[in-house]
Design a protein around this motif. Structure first.
Motif, short mmCIF file in Angstrom:
data_model
loop_
_atom_site.label_atom_id
_atom_site.label_comp_id
_atom_site.label_asym_id
_atom_site.label_seq_id
_atom_site.Cartn_x
_atom_site.Cartn_y
_atom_site.Cartn_z
N ASP A 1 -34.58 -67.33 -8.62
CA ASP A 1 -34.68 -68.76 -8.27
C ASP A 1 -36.12 -69.24 -8.38
O ASP A 1 -36.37 -70.36 -8.83
CB ASP A 1 -34.15 -69.02 -6.86
N GLN A 2 -37.04 -68.41 -7.95
CA GLN A 2 -38.46 -68.78 -8.04
C GLN A 2 -38.88 -68.92 -9.49
O GLN A 2 -39.56 -69.88 -9.87
CB GLN A 2 -39.34 -67.72 -7.37
N LEU A 3 -38.51 -67.97 -10.33
CA LEU A 3 -38.95 -67.96 -11.72
C LEU A 3 -38.30 -69.07 -12.55
O LEU A 3 -38.92 -69.60 -13.46
CB LEU A 3 -38.70 -66.60 -12.35
N GLN A 4 -37.06 -69.42 -12.26
CA GLN A 4 -36.37 -70.45 -13.03
C GLN A 4 -37.01 -71.82 -12.85
O GLN A 4 -36.94 -72.66 -13.75
CB GLN A 4 -34.90 -70.53 -12.64
N LYS A 5 -37.65 -72.04 -11.73
CA LYS A 5 -38.27 -73.34 -11.45
C LYS A 5 -39.65 -73.47 -12.09
O LYS A 5 -40.24 -74.55 -12.06
CB LYS A 5 -38.40 -73.54 -9.94
N LEU A 6 -40.17 -72.39 -12.67
CA LEU A 6 -41.54 -72.39 -13.17
C LEU A 6 -41.60 -72.34 -14.69
O LEU A 6 -40.70 -71.82 -15.35
CB LEU A 6 -42.30 -71.17 -12.61
N GLU A 7 -42.69 -72.87 -15.22
CA GLU A 7 -43.00 -72.76 -16.65
C GLU A 7 -43.42 -71.31 -16.92
O GLU A 7 -43.82 -70.59 -16.02
CB GLU A 7 -44.16 -73.70 -17.00
N LEU B 1 -46.10 -70.02 -18.21
CA LEU B 1 -47.46 -69.72 -17.78
C LEU B 1 -47.54 -69.56 -16.27
O LEU B 1 -48.21 -68.66 -15.76
CB LEU B 1 -48.41 -70.81 -18.26
N ASP B 2 -46.81 -70.40 -15.54
CA ASP B 2 -46.78 -70.28 -14.08
C ASP B 2 -46.03 -69.02 -13.64
O ASP B 2 -46.37 -68.42 -12.62
CB ASP B 2 -46.14 -71.52 -13.46
N GLN B 3 -45.02 -68.60 -14.42
CA GLN B 3 -44.33 -67.35 -14.13
C GLN B 3 -45.30 -66.17 -14.25
O GLN B 3 -45.31 -65.28 -13.40
CB GLN B 3 -43.16 -67.14 -15.09
N ALA B 4 -46.12 -66.21 -15.29
CA ALA B 4 -47.11 -65.14 -15.47
C ALA B 4 -48.11 -65.14 -14.32
O ALA B 4 -48.47 -64.07 -13.81
CB ALA B 4 -47.83 -65.32 -16.81
N LYS B 5 -48.53 -66.32 -13.89
CA LYS B 5 -49.47 -66.41 -12.76
C LYS B 5 -48.84 -65.84 -11.50
O LYS B 5 -49.50 -65.11 -10.75
CB LYS B 5 -49.88 -67.86 -12.52
N LEU B 6 -47.56 -66.15 -11.24
CA LEU B 6 -46.88 -65.64 -10.05
C LEU B 6 -46.76 -64.12 -10.11
O LEU B 6 -47.02 -63.44 -9.12
CB LEU B 6 -45.49 -66.28 -9.90
N ASP B 7 -46.38 -63.60 -11.28
CA ASP B 7 -46.26 -62.15 -11.41
C ASP B 7 -47.60 -61.45 -11.21
O ASP B 7 -47.68 -60.43 -10.53
CB ASP B 7 -45.69 -61.79 -12.78
N LEU B 8 -48.65 -62.00 -11.79
CA LEU B 8 -49.98 -61.40 -11.64
C LEU B 8 -50.46 -61.48 -10.20
O LEU B 8 -51.03 -60.51 -9.68
CB LEU B 8 -50.98 -62.09 -12.57
N MET B 9 -50.22 -62.62 -9.55
CA MET B 9 -50.62 -62.76 -8.15
C MET B 9 -49.87 -61.76 -7.28
O MET B 9 -50.45 -61.13 -6.40
CB MET B 9 -50.34 -64.20 -7.68
#
Length: 163
Positions: free
Chosen positions: A49-55, A57-65
């Protein structure tokens, strides 16, 4: 020296730590509570659900964070166990994640960088070369040609001329 350490230990008011570090421990406890609250919030939502709402590039930022946070917490765990994390594989992992974070930052910076509008630049040059005294259409055509040549005179055009 031993006397001063014993003196500090007796000022602890029933605690097993010196009074001097009580403020630091309170701050640390507050920080750990904040981290726990943020992790609980992230964990409560399904990851898809978190990843589907993101672009992307933002998915990559979330994964890296997420990866950086977990590895940093493991770094802290190693320190509490008396293990030097600088000699552990976690250091290389954190460096690897940092390199990817820098790559994502470069992509974000390039995305937000300004672009040159060649048409607008040509119009600026053409208007700057415009002389109201020139009524002759041949002179106007020459000024327009000069402006178009100046706009086309980019570094890539210069490279192709040299070849």
């Amino acid at each position: 020296m031993l006397v001063s350490v014993i003196g500090m230990a007796t000022d602890c008011s029933g605690e097993d730590h010196p009074v001097e570090i009580d403020e630091q421990l309170t701050g640390f406890d507050s920080s750990v509570s904040d981290v726990k609250a943020m992790l609980d919030k992230l964990i409560s939502m399904p990851r898809n659900d978190q990843l589907q709402k993101l672009e992307p590039l933002d998915q990559a930022k979330l994964d890296l964070m997420s990866a950086y946070t977990l590895n940093s917490l493991f770094w802290m765990y190693l320190v509490t166990q008396g293990i030097n994390p600088r000699e552990h594989g976690i250091k290389q992992e954190l460096e690897r994640i940092r390199t990817y974070m820098n790559k994502v930052k470069e992509i974000t910076d390039k995305k937000s960088a300004g672009r040159l509008d060649k048409g607008a630049a040509g119009r600026f040059v053409r208007n700057a070369l415009y002389n109201p005294d020139d009524k002759d259409p041949r002179k106007k055509a020459a000024a327009k040609k000069a402006a178009d040549t100046a706009a086309a005179d980019t570094p890539s055009a210069k490279l192709s001329k040299r070849s």
